[in-house]
Design an enzyme around this catalytic site. Structure first.
Site, short mmCIF file in Angstrom:
data_model
loop_
_atom_site.label_atom_id
_atom_site.label_comp_id
_atom_site.label_asym_id
_atom_site.label_seq_id
_atom_site.Cartn_x
_atom_site.Cartn_y
_atom_site.Cartn_z
N ARG A 110 0.85 -1.19 0.00
CA ARG A 110 0.00 0.00 0.00
C ARG A 110 0.88 1.23 0.00
O ARG A 110 1.92 1.26 0.66
CB ARG A 110 -0.90 0.00 1.23
CG ARG A 110 -2.00 1.04 1.23
CD ARG A 110 -2.91 0.86 2.43
NE ARG A 110 -3.65 -0.39 2.35
CZ ARG A 110 -4.37 -0.90 3.34
NH1 ARG A 110 -4.41 -0.28 4.52
NH2 ARG A 110 -5.03 -2.02 3.19
N SER A 144 -8.45 0.48 1.13
CA SER A 144 -9.36 0.38 2.26
C SER A 144 -9.74 1.77 2.76
O SER A 144 -10.30 2.56 2.03
CB SER A 144 -8.73 -0.48 3.36
OG SER A 144 -9.65 -0.77 4.38
N HIS A 145 -9.42 2.08 4.02
CA HIS A 145 -9.83 3.34 4.63
C HIS A 145 -8.70 4.37 4.67
O HIS A 145 -8.79 5.34 5.42
CB HIS A 145 -10.33 3.06 6.05
CG HIS A 145 -9.34 2.31 6.89
ND1 HIS A 145 -9.25 0.95 6.86
CD2 HIS A 145 -8.38 2.74 7.74
CE1 HIS A 145 -8.28 0.56 7.68
NE2 HIS A 145 -7.75 1.63 8.22
N ASP A 191 -13.97 -0.13 1.47
CA ASP A 191 -13.96 -1.43 0.79
C ASP A 191 -14.86 -2.44 1.50
O ASP A 191 -14.88 -3.62 1.14
CB ASP A 191 -12.55 -1.97 0.60
CG ASP A 191 -11.87 -2.38 1.90
OD1 ASP A 191 -12.16 -1.75 2.94
OD2 ASP A 191 -11.04 -3.30 1.87
N ASP A 195 -14.92 -4.00 4.31
CA ASP A 195 -14.48 -5.13 5.13
C ASP A 195 -14.55 -4.81 6.62
O ASP A 195 -14.34 -5.70 7.45
CB ASP A 195 -13.08 -5.62 4.73
CG ASP A 195 -11.98 -4.61 4.98
OD1 ASP A 195 -12.28 -3.43 5.25
OD2 ASP A 195 -10.79 -5.00 4.90
N THR A 215 -1.59 -9.27 16.17
CA THR A 215 -2.47 -8.35 15.46
C THR A 215 -2.47 -8.65 13.96
O THR A 215 -1.48 -9.09 13.41
CB THR A 215 -2.05 -6.89 15.69
OG1 THR A 215 -0.68 -6.74 15.29
CG2 THR A 215 -2.18 -6.50 17.14
N GLU A 253 -11.04 -8.19 15.47
CA GLU A 253 -9.98 -7.33 16.00
C GLU A 253 -10.59 -5.99 16.35
O GLU A 253 -11.60 -5.58 15.75
CB GLU A 253 -8.84 -7.17 15.00
CG GLU A 253 -9.23 -6.54 13.68
CD GLU A 253 -8.08 -6.44 12.71
OE1 GLU A 253 -6.96 -6.85 13.08
OE2 GLU A 253 -8.29 -5.96 11.58
N GLU A 254 -9.99 -5.31 17.30
CA GLU A 254 -10.60 -4.09 17.84
C GLU A 254 -10.72 -2.98 16.81
O GLU A 254 -11.50 -2.04 16.98
CB GLU A 254 -9.80 -3.62 19.06
CG GLU A 254 -8.64 -2.68 18.81
CD GLU A 254 -7.52 -3.30 17.99
OE1 GLU A 254 -6.72 -2.54 17.41
OE2 GLU A 254 -7.43 -4.54 17.91
N ALA A 255 -9.98 -3.08 15.70
CA ALA A 255 -10.02 -2.06 14.65
C ALA A 255 -11.18 -2.29 13.69
O ALA A 255 -11.04 -2.11 12.48
CB ALA A 255 -8.69 -2.04 13.90
#
Length: 574
Positions: free
Chosen positions: A56, A152-153, A310, A312, A376, A400-402
């Site tokens: 990325r 993604s974000h 995206d 997810d 992670t 996962e916390e994200a």
């Protein structure tokens, strides 16, 4: 002109000669003409690193940016590695999907052309596709791999190249290193490409049309985990795709499950990679949910959802008793989904990461399920789940916390679409009972304790000594007045209790230290390997009285958290 500048100029000219895109050729030519050697040095000092999350970076010209030539070289390297590693890779093929960013379709087509030139069949989505829809194709089509062109974000100037292995999960070692070696080689030899027209005529290209998207939709509609039907028509919900690619599928799935009152944020519904209405297209960022919460208020909705661009990930905001909306943390969404799904299938396998709330382990134990934890990254959650699941204890859920959640085994990655439907069905069930998600959280916390989590990135001076090394050389014995009862050092692979007894850890090596305190609090320190900063994760646990409401308990937990964070950060090595 110095020898170094001459060498740099020659390198740039070689790159221009290989570059298939006139715009990036011109970008580099103008930088040479303006003698912008510092800028060119930055672009050509190295390549974007390929790793377990793929690759990325910022879109632009040169090997340290995302562009068509970089994509073609990555795809050629990936293709060669697949030919070397995966049986029948040419015939099984690679699924290629892409998001709504300006360059994504072109990058996806470049990927297809490089793969087909190696004789590898390509399944190319005919339109933008949510990441979980593309990842679904690996197992659905028995493909050798999948590629999703997405950032993604990340901010609008970014794009990315995410790789899934033949098992349907994101790649893990040793595949990342093996692919990286082949990419480096592909960058030194002439590139071979096959046009889409030639690939189609020779049978190397299959377009994934609406029937493929429908296959994903039907899979979700038929999922045993998404059959809970408690007056969905009574729930009002607001939704935003955040200028991403999730809206069509999200709305279709919700409609198929009977949710008749779904209000999408019109200004954020269609794909737009410039993200004009948000400063940062990440639902976790302050302000990113403002428009969907405004929509929820306007429509009198009970709950508000957001997918990231995206689709997810999933973010949730719920109406409080005072009428205001409040964001749930990723851990709270994971807690609620885990509790809800385990009630349906109790003897199942659930997991989360070492930095996510430890409450899920308590919930799993109470339900008679099995719990696991990983480093992670969702790549670990799904790859480890495949190893640990059994016939008697099938995989059910991980998070996962994200804001990443996965349900069941049809998509071996985080899926914000199925998570959206599951959470909407949970909310509808609660509403039918006259309850809210805050009521359900309260019941969970009364049973197991109020688990409150927070994280903080701390910038350090460039000359700050290595924090991880300092903490290992002089281990702390207490934090915020609480005794450390267990220290888990994932770099050493050992856990040490207060008496000095050591126990081996089973997770892969990683520069992470976890300190368990005697009041059940937890502090996690993750030093950065590339920057002068550390990331700290905190968890506090407080008791919740029978007559105490959620928001009173939350206030007490926040106060305890602030005290822990302040004391810990003040005691860090300077």
């Amino acid at each position: 002109m110095t020898a170094h500048i001459q060498q740099l100029r020659a390198h740039v000219m070689e790159w221009i000669a290989r570059d298939p895109e006139p715009n990036t050729q011109q970008e580099l030519t103008q930088l040479i003409d303006s003698e912008s050697w510092d800028v060119l040095e930055d672009r050509f000092s190295g390549r974007l690193a390929f790793g377990t999350a793929g690759l990325r970076g910022v879109v632009g010209a040169g090997p340290a940016r995302m562009n068509r030539l970089v994509i073609q070289e990555i795809a050629a390297g990936l293709g060669q590695y697949l030919l070397n590693t995966v049986p029948e890779a040419q015939v099984r093929g690679v699924v290629v999907g892409y998001d709504g960013r300006p360059d994504s379709r072109q990058f996806a087509e470049d990927t297809a052309q490089a793969l087909m030139a190696k004789g590898i069949h390509v399944y190319l989505t005919h339109d933008v596709a949510a990441t979980p829809i593309a990842a679904f194709g690996v197992k659905h089509l028995n493909a050798a791999a999948a590629v999703v062109v997405t950032a993604s974000h990340n901010p609008p100037e970014y794009n990315g190249f995410k790789v899934y292995w033949e098992n349907g999960a994101q790649i893990i070692p040793p595949h990342d290193a093996g692919i990286a070696i082949e990419i480096d080689h592909a960058a030194t030899v002439p590139l071979q490409l096959m046009s889409l027209e030639e690939g189609e005529s020779k049978g190397y290209l299959t377009w994934l049309d609406e029937a493929y998207y429908a296959a994903y939709q039907h899979m979700q509609e038929d999922s045993e985990l998404l059959t809970n039907h408690h007056q969905p028509e009574a729930l009002k919900l607001a939704y935003t795709a955040m200028h991403g690619v999730g809206a069509n599928m999200a709305e279709a799935l919700l409609a198929s499950k009977g949710f008749a009152h779904v209000y999408s944020v019109a200004s954020q519904r269609e794909p737009d990679g410039t993200f004009p209405t948000v400063n940062f297209p990440n639902p976790e960022e302050p302000g990113a949910m403002d428009l969907v919460i405004a929509e929820a208020n306007q429509q009198g909705a009970d709950i508000a959802f957001a997918n990231d661009p995206d689709a997810d990930r999933l973010a949730v905001a719920a109406r409080r008793p005072d009428g205001e909306f409040q964001m749930l943390t990723g851990d709270q969404v994971g807690t609620l989904l885990g509790h809800y799904l385990l009630a349906q299938q109790p003897k199942s396998l659930v997991g989360n990461t070492i930095v996510s709330s430890s409450l899920l382990a308590k919930i799993a134990n109470a339900a008679g399920g099995d719990y696991y934890k990983t480093l992670t990254g969702f790549k670990w959650l799904t790859n480890v789940a495949m190893e640990k699941q059994t016939i008697n204890t099938p995989f059910l859920f991980a998070y996962e916390e994200a804001l990443g959640y996965t349900l069941g085994t049809a998509v071996w990655d985080k899926d914000g679409l199925s998570a959206l439907v599951a959470f909407a069905q949970l909310a509808a069930e609660l509403k039918e009972k006259g309850q809210s998600v805050w009521d359900r959280l309260t019941a969970i916390y009364r049973q197991h304790g109020f688990y409150f989590n927070a994280q903080k990135s701390i910038a350090l001076r460039p000359d700050t000594p290595n924090i991880g090394q300092a903490l290992r050389e002089t281990p702390p014995t207490q934090i915020a007045g609480q005794t450390i009862v267990l220290t888990e050092d994932y770099q050493r692979g050992m856990a040490v209790d207060a008496s000095g007894t050591e126990t081996a850890l089973t997770l892969p090596s990683s520069d992470v230290l976890i300190f368990q305190l005697d009041d059940q609090s937890r502090v996690i320190v993750r030093p950065s390997g590339t920057e002068p900063k550390i990331k700290c994760y905190y968890e506090v646990v407080t008791e919740m009285a029978e007559d105490e409401d959620y928001f009173t308990a939350e206030k007490a937990a926040k106060a305890k958290m602030m005290a822990l964070m302040s004391a810990h950060q003040a005691a860090l090595p300077q």
